[in-house]
Design an enzyme around this catalytic site. Sequence first.
Site, PDB file in Angstrom:
ATOM      1  CG  ASN A  71       4.201   9.667  -3.961  1.00  0.00           C
ATOM      2  OD1 ASN A  71       3.525   9.543  -4.983  1.00  0.00           O
ATOM      3  ND2 ASN A  71       4.528  10.862  -3.484  1.00  0.00           N
ATOM      4  CD  GLU A 172       0.335  11.383  -7.461  1.00  0.00           C
ATOM      5  OE1 GLU A 172       1.505  11.618  -7.127  1.00  0.00           O
ATOM      6  OE2 GLU A 172      -0.625  12.072  -7.068  1.00  0.00           O
ATOM      7  CD  GLU A 291      -3.118  10.725  -3.910  1.00  0.00           C
ATOM      8  OE1 GLU A 291      -2.507  11.805  -3.709  1.00  0.00           O
ATOM      9  OE2 GLU A 291      -2.559   9.649  -4.169  1.00  0.00           O
ATOM     10  CD  GLN A 351      -2.362  10.075   2.802  1.00  0.00           C
ATOM     11  OE1 GLN A 351      -2.090   9.407   3.775  1.00  0.00           O
ATOM     12  NE2 GLN A 351      -1.522  10.155   1.757  1.00  0.00           N
TER      13      GLN A 351
HETATM   14  O1  AHR Z   1      -1.378  12.109  -0.495  1.00  0.00           O
HETATM   15  C1  AHR Z   1      -0.028  12.433  -0.464  1.00  0.00           C
HETATM   16  C2  AHR Z   1       0.705  12.086  -1.746  1.00  0.00           C
HETATM   17  O2  AHR Z   1       0.250  12.907  -2.782  1.00  0.00           O
HETATM   18  C3  AHR Z   1       0.499  10.691  -2.289  1.00  0.00           C
HETATM   19  O3  AHR Z   1       1.386   9.771  -1.730  1.00  0.00           O
HETATM   20  C4  AHR Z   1       0.772  10.857  -3.749  1.00  0.00           C
HETATM   21  O4  AHR Z   1       0.047   9.947  -4.529  1.00  0.00           O
HETATM   22  C5  AHR Z   1       0.418  12.301  -4.042  1.00  0.00           C
HETATM   23  O5  AHR Z   1       1.402  12.951  -4.744  1.00  0.00           O
END
Ligand code: AHR
Length: 502
Positions: A71, A172, A291, A351
Amino acid sequence: MKAKMTVNKSFIIDKVDKRLYGTFVEHLGRCVYEGIYEPGHKTADNKGFRGDVKDLVKELNTTFIRYPGGNFVSGYNWEDGIGPAGDRPKRLDLAWKTLETNEVGLHEFIGWANDIGAETNMAVNLGTRGIEEARNILEYCNHKSGTYWSDLRRKNGAEEPFNLKTWCLGNEMDGPWQMGAKTAEEYGRIAAEAAKLMKLTDERIELVACGSSFNKMPTFASWEATVLEHTYEHIDYLSLHSYYANRTNDIKSYLAESISMDNFIKSVVAICDYVKAKKHSKKTVNLSFDEWNVWYHSNTQDDKIREEEPWSVSPPILEDVYNFEDALLVGCLLITLLKNCDRVKIACLAQLVNVIAPIMTEKGGAAWRQTTFYPFKHAANLGHGTVLRSNIECPSYECETFSDVPFIETVAVNNEDCNELIVFAVNRSLDKAMELEIDAQGFDLSGTSSFTELCGYDLKAVNTKDKTQVIPREKTGVKINSGTVLAELSPLSWNVIRLGMK
Ligand code: AHR
């Protein structure tokens, strides 16, 4: 209970793309600041990056790192993070309601990723910015010299181009929470034009277009189809994102969540191939599951932090503390990605440090491995080579969300580099060991083997800075009789069986 897996050296799904073991570093919470970067930490290098974290990242063996969001990227000016650190502006990050100091920017991150031997997967901002920014950052990174942007890179200390191969076209963009969110038509058009300009700038690159933020979005499937209608001939991969949770404390359903991942992948493959057929195209668009992870433990606490302390620098948000059951699910998800490696070429565990991460740090103190570190480490270190198409005969169970869930989730990889057949397996049974027979056809097994398991812990057991309770152990007892292997998988276990070849 008994299960039988039949594999044949000649029956293959595909080669594993090394980008399957990607992770993700976003300017979010303490992932960058206090995570990978903490000048003044006793292990920091001369650029301020923590040595203890680098060592853990190298042990994890992640091959590919998505950066800088997430984001965050949808409001990011990449130019804020280049040039002398002292001149860089501080900005509000509207995505996470934090203050971004820009101390770490493009050069610092790419330098760090190179140090740990991972490829950087750069995302461009298609939220608040557009095609001009996308081509500029690419020219800055990949063009050799003699232009405004490439010479600026050289002036900023990088004589040679970074030559980044894989780029994300935003993040996204269907999500109402996203800065500059778009309809599928709007995004499809801007992504196609950005892709066109980027490939004109550097034809060697590969591009990932945004799929839905997750498959429960109301526009899921039609978003993918429309975006592909616009972008098909310009891009190489379509993204998938998915996070899993055990909100109802239903372990049987939770461990079956890899079936949701598998269904999601199959649906997106079908959409890509539908557009391929419709366009009479020779080209195949593959998937980037960029992700994926478990994410829910920190949700309530994060709402409070963001409400009470907005605009702080690196607040401790999204700090999920993972338990043993999460590690088992991560194992199932890794196996699912491997089983789909003919179409999933890229995947990023979201992450890497502190933020829904396998590695945690304490400011000024220790760095440690969460429970989920281990299955990822095993897969990323050993799961290279060719994934075999296997036939599994195995008892199954019913749960709230699925019928016919096999007790065993497993995959076999022919790792030609280390001359070993690697079997990863999760036993989902709560209370029964599984005798797994592997009929390994076409392999001349030498009899040398090793067997590592993660099992025997309370489902809610976690690792902390002071105590690593959940840790894999070596096990004996693999029996090899010519081409047949017998191994007992403990109840609720993640298993790695390495079978040497002559
Ligand atoms: O990984 C955390 C968040 O999850 C990221 O910033 C976003 O792309 C997703 O909604």
